[in-house]
Motif scaffolding. Structure first.
Motif, short mmCIF file in Angstrom:
data_model
loop_
_atom_site.label_atom_id
_atom_site.label_comp_id
_atom_site.label_asym_id
_atom_site.label_seq_id
_atom_site.Cartn_x
_atom_site.Cartn_y
_atom_site.Cartn_z
N ALA A 106 -0.42 1.88 11.92
CA ALA A 106 -1.43 2.93 11.90
C ALA A 106 -0.84 4.31 12.17
N ARG A 107 0.33 4.33 12.79
CA ARG A 107 1.00 5.60 13.06
C ARG A 107 2.00 5.96 11.97
N GLY A 108 1.96 5.20 10.87
CA GLY A 108 2.75 5.57 9.70
C GLY A 108 4.12 4.96 9.62
N ARG A 109 4.42 3.95 10.43
CA ARG A 109 5.74 3.35 10.39
C ARG A 109 5.90 2.43 9.17
N SER A 110 7.04 2.50 8.55
CA SER A 110 7.36 1.59 7.45
C SER A 110 7.85 0.26 8.03
N ASN A 111 8.05 -0.73 7.16
CA ASN A 111 8.58 -2.02 7.63
C ASN A 111 9.97 -1.84 8.24
N ALA A 112 10.77 -0.97 7.66
CA ALA A 112 12.10 -0.72 8.20
C ALA A 112 12.01 -0.09 9.59
N ASP A 113 11.05 0.83 9.77
CA ASP A 113 10.83 1.44 11.08
C ASP A 113 10.41 0.38 12.10
N ALA A 164 0.85 -1.19 0.00
CA ALA A 164 0.00 0.00 0.00
C ALA A 164 0.88 1.23 0.00
N LEU A 165 0.45 2.23 -0.74
CA LEU A 165 1.20 3.48 -0.78
C LEU A 165 0.72 4.39 0.34
N LEU A 166 1.25 4.14 1.54
CA LEU A 166 0.89 4.94 2.69
C LEU A 166 2.15 5.36 3.42
N ALA A 167 2.76 6.39 2.91
CA ALA A 167 3.93 6.97 3.57
C ALA A 167 3.45 7.67 4.84
N PRO A 168 4.36 7.97 5.75
CA PRO A 168 3.96 8.66 6.98
C PRO A 168 3.16 9.94 6.73
N THR A 169 3.51 10.72 5.70
CA THR A 169 2.76 11.94 5.42
C THR A 169 1.33 11.63 5.02
N VAL A 170 1.14 10.55 4.28
CA VAL A 170 -0.20 10.15 3.87
C VAL A 170 -0.99 9.69 5.09
N THR A 171 -0.36 8.93 5.97
CA THR A 171 -1.03 8.47 7.17
C THR A 171 -1.46 9.64 8.03
N ARG A 172 -0.63 10.66 8.12
CA ARG A 172 -1.00 11.84 8.91
C ARG A 172 -2.24 12.52 8.35
N ARG A 173 -2.37 12.49 7.03
CA ARG A 173 -3.55 13.08 6.41
C ARG A 173 -4.80 12.27 6.75
N ALA A 222 -7.44 0.03 12.26
CA ALA A 222 -6.87 0.35 13.58
C ALA A 222 -7.57 1.53 14.22
N TYR A 223 -7.95 2.52 13.42
CA TYR A 223 -8.66 3.68 13.96
C TYR A 223 -10.13 3.38 14.20
N GLU A 224 -10.75 2.62 13.30
CA GLU A 224 -12.18 2.35 13.45
C GLU A 224 -12.48 1.40 14.60
N THR A 225 -11.52 0.57 14.98
CA THR A 225 -11.73 -0.31 16.13
C THR A 225 -11.38 0.39 17.45
N GLY A 226 -10.75 1.56 17.36
CA GLY A 226 -10.36 2.26 18.56
C GLY A 226 -9.00 1.83 19.10
N LEU A 227 -8.30 0.95 18.38
CA LEU A 227 -6.97 0.52 18.81
C LEU A 227 -6.04 1.73 18.89
N VAL A 228 -6.19 2.63 17.93
CA VAL A 228 -5.41 3.86 17.90
C VAL A 228 -6.37 5.01 17.80
N SER A 229 -6.10 6.08 18.53
CA SER A 229 -6.95 7.27 18.45
C SER A 229 -6.17 8.38 17.77
N PRO A 230 -6.85 9.33 17.12
CA PRO A 230 -6.16 10.42 16.45
C PRO A 230 -5.29 11.23 17.38
N GLN A 231 -5.65 11.27 18.67
CA GLN A 231 -4.87 12.07 19.61
C GLN A 231 -3.75 11.26 20.26
N GLY A 232 -3.79 9.91 20.11
CA GLY A 232 -2.84 9.10 20.87
C GLY A 232 -1.87 8.35 20.03
#
Length: 221
Positions: free
Chosen positions: A169-176, A125-134, A211-221
Motif C-alpha cells: 500500500a505504500r508503493g513497494r515493488s516485489n523487489a523492495d 497491476a500497474l501501480l508504481a510508487p508514483t501512482v500509489t502516491r497519487r 489497505a486504506y479503506e480498512t484503515g490498515l494504512v492511513s494517508p498520513q502514516g
C-alpha cells in the motif's frame, strides 16, 4: 500473443495506438471502440488480454465500462488499463475500484505504454510508487470515513501478511519487499498471491485500495 482492444472516442488517438501496438511482435489489436457501450460489446466478443480504456467517452463512461467488463463471467479475465490526464485522479480511483489494473497518462512515452501493456497482460497491476502516491493523495483529500465495514477482512490474514500488505500500500515493488523483509523473490510472490486470494482482490491495485479503506494504512502514516 497479447490481444489488445483500444477504447477512446478520439479516432486519431485510436489509430496512433493501433499503429504502435501492431508494430510490436507478439502484440495484436483485435478491436476498437469509440464509446463505453461499444467497448463492453467488443470485449465480450473478443475477450482481449488488455483494454486501453479512456475515462470520458460518450454513452457510457470508462468507469462503468470497466466495471461491466471486469464483472463479466468468463474463464479468461480481461485486464483494463485506464488512460487519463493528470486532472482525473477522482475518476482513476473509481476505475481502479471497478476492477481496472492500473492507469497511464495519455502523454506517456511509447516505450512506457508498451511496457505497461506487458505488465498488465501478465496479471500484475500497474501501480508504481508514483501512482500509489497519487492514490494516497486522493485519500488525503477525502474526509475521514469509518473503516469498520471492511476491517473484518483483515482477520483472514496473518501478521506477516499484514506487514506485506502495508508495504504494498505504500508503493513497494516485489523487489523492495524482498529487500526490506529479507525474503526471496519467490516467497514474496507467494505472500502476494495469498493476499489476493484471501482478500478476494483482482490484483495489486485493489490490495492498495483495501489497505486504506480498512484503515490498515492511513494517508498520513
Amino acid at each position: 500473443m497479447v490481444r489488445v482492444v483500444i477504447a477512446d472516442d478520439h479516432a486519431l488517438l485510436r489509430e496512433s495506438f493501433r499503429l504502435l501496438v501492431d508494430s510490436v511482435p507478439g502484440f495484436e489489436v483485435v478491436g476498437e471502440a469509440a464509446g463505453g457501450r461499444e467497448a463492453v460489446t467488443v470485449c465480450g466478443r473478443e475477450r482481449p488480454d488488455v483494454v486501453l480504456m479512456d475515462v470520458r467517452m460518450p454513452d457510457l463512461d470508462g468507469i462503468e465500462a470497466t466495471r461491466r467488463i471486469c464483472a463479466a463471467p468468463d474463464s479468461r479475465p480481461v485486464r483494463v488499463l485506464i488512460l487519463t490526464t493528470f486532472d482525473l485522479d477522482e475518476y482513476v480511483f473509481a476505475a481502479l475500484r471497478a476492477g481496472a489494473s492500473g492507469f497511464l497518462v495519455k502523454d506517456t512515452s511509447a516505450a512506457d505504454l508498451l511496457a505497461a501493456i506487458r505488465v498488465v497482460a501478465a496479471g500484475e497491476a500497474l501501480l508504481a510508487p508514483t501512482v500509489t502516491r497519487r492514490l494516497i493523495a486522493a485519500f488525503t483529500a477525502r474526509p475521514p470515513q469509518p473503516a469498520t465495514r471492511l476491517t473484518p477482512l483483515l482477520d483472514r490474514i496473518t501478521e506477516r501478511e499484514r506487514e506485506v500488505l502495508t508495504l504494498i500500500a505504500r508503493g513497494r515493488s516485489n523487489a523492495d519487499l524482498a529487500a526490506e523483509l529479507s525474503l526471496s523473490p519467490g516467497t514474496v510472490k507467494t505472500y502476494v498471491g495469498r493476499l489476493l486470494s484471501k482478500l478476494d482482490a483482482r490484483d495489486r491495485a485493489q490490495l492498495v485500495i483495501l489497505a486504506y479503506e480498512t484503515g490498515l494504512v492511513s494517508p498520513q502514516g
